[in-house]
Design an enzyme around this catalytic site. Structure first.
Site, short mmCIF file in Angstrom:
data_model
loop_
_atom_site.label_atom_id
_atom_site.label_comp_id
_atom_site.label_asym_id
_atom_site.label_seq_id
_atom_site.Cartn_x
_atom_site.Cartn_y
_atom_site.Cartn_z
CG HIS A 115 -1.68 1.26 1.42
ND1 HIS A 115 -1.62 2.03 2.56
CD2 HIS A 115 -2.54 1.91 0.58
CE1 HIS A 115 -2.40 3.08 2.44
NE2 HIS A 115 -2.97 3.04 1.25
CB SER A 116 0.93 4.27 0.30
OG SER A 116 1.26 5.62 0.17
CE1 TYR A 117 9.50 3.59 0.77
CE2 TYR A 117 8.69 2.41 2.70
CZ TYR A 117 9.73 2.78 1.87
OH TYR A 117 11.00 2.33 2.13
N GLY A 166 4.46 -0.07 -2.19
CA GLY A 166 4.67 -0.47 -3.57
C GLY A 166 6.14 -0.45 -3.96
#
Length: 227
Positions: A69-71, A73
């Site tokens: 999720h978010s960072y 990735g």
């Protein structure tokens, strides 16, 4: 059933999945939700990638669905390069979708500017820290906003400045699924990039960026469907 390793976003911890995990385990999935190393000098993207690789090795995991999720990735992409034969799929939840050599700041220069401004308010000597900010714009109810703000922790700037390392072997990168949160403006470009590069694209309509907290049932259903 699948083995899922869930990697949280900036400033959060494994606790960010606490509303998603029970539903996944009730379906019979094996779920790991580690907390990435907290801010400290020398802790960067490579540190976090190495932690996920070590978790896979320590538990002898195979056929893994890595979820970022978010960072997160950035982290799962790097781990996918390190252990491609152990990973069934990379699943991106409103997340960075990087190429080797790119950093999070490269992909979102506006974030670099915001972090610079936030760092300028920190005490002298703490320029290497990125303090938590911006949760007010992420669709949280008042009680959730209070809890997330209290539990969030600073990041080392190197997590967003370090470029993504390239593949460590000649094995193909695992296939990718990108789950876009339709109510979030932050990663629309990443979703288009993922689709252009051959990823399967799913959308949770109307979901805000912190949907693992605000919309856990639909996130759980999307993860179960995407595997």
């Amino acid at each position: 059933m699948a083995t899922l390793v869930l990697v949280h976003g900036s400033w959060l911890g494994g606790w960010a999945w606490e509303r998603v995990v029970p539903g996944l385990r009730a379906l019979g999935h094996t779920v790991f939700c580690p907390s990435l190393a907290p801010a400290a000098p020398g802790v960067g993207l490579r540190t976090h990638i190495a932690e996920i690789v070590a978790l896979i090795d320590r538990h002898g995991l195979t056929d893994v669905v890595l979820v970022g999720h978010s960072y997160g990735g950035m982290v799962i992409t790097g781990a996918g390069y390190e252990r491609p034969r152990r990973i069934r799929q990379l699943t991106y939840l409103d997340a960075y979708f990087p190429s080797p050599g790119q950093s999070a700041f490269d992909l979102q220069p506006v974030l670099r500017e915001a972090c610079d401004a936030a760092a300028a308010l920190r005490p002298e000597g703490e320029a290497w820290l990125i303090p938590p900010f911006g949760f007010e714009a992420m669709g949280l109810a008042a009680g959730d906003l209070e809890q997330v703000t209290a539990r969030a922790r600073p990041l080392s700037r190197a997590t967003h400045e370090e470029p993504l390392p390239g593949p460590a072997s000649g094995h193909p990168h695992p296939p990718a699924t990108y789950i876009r949160f339709g109510g979030s403006p932050y990663f629309a470009d990443a979703a288009h990039t993922a689709l252009r590069r051959g990823a399967r694209l799913l959308t949770i309509e109307g979901a805000a960026h912190l949907a693992p907290l605000t919309d856990p049932e639909r996130v759980r259903a999307a993860l179960d469907r995407s595997r």
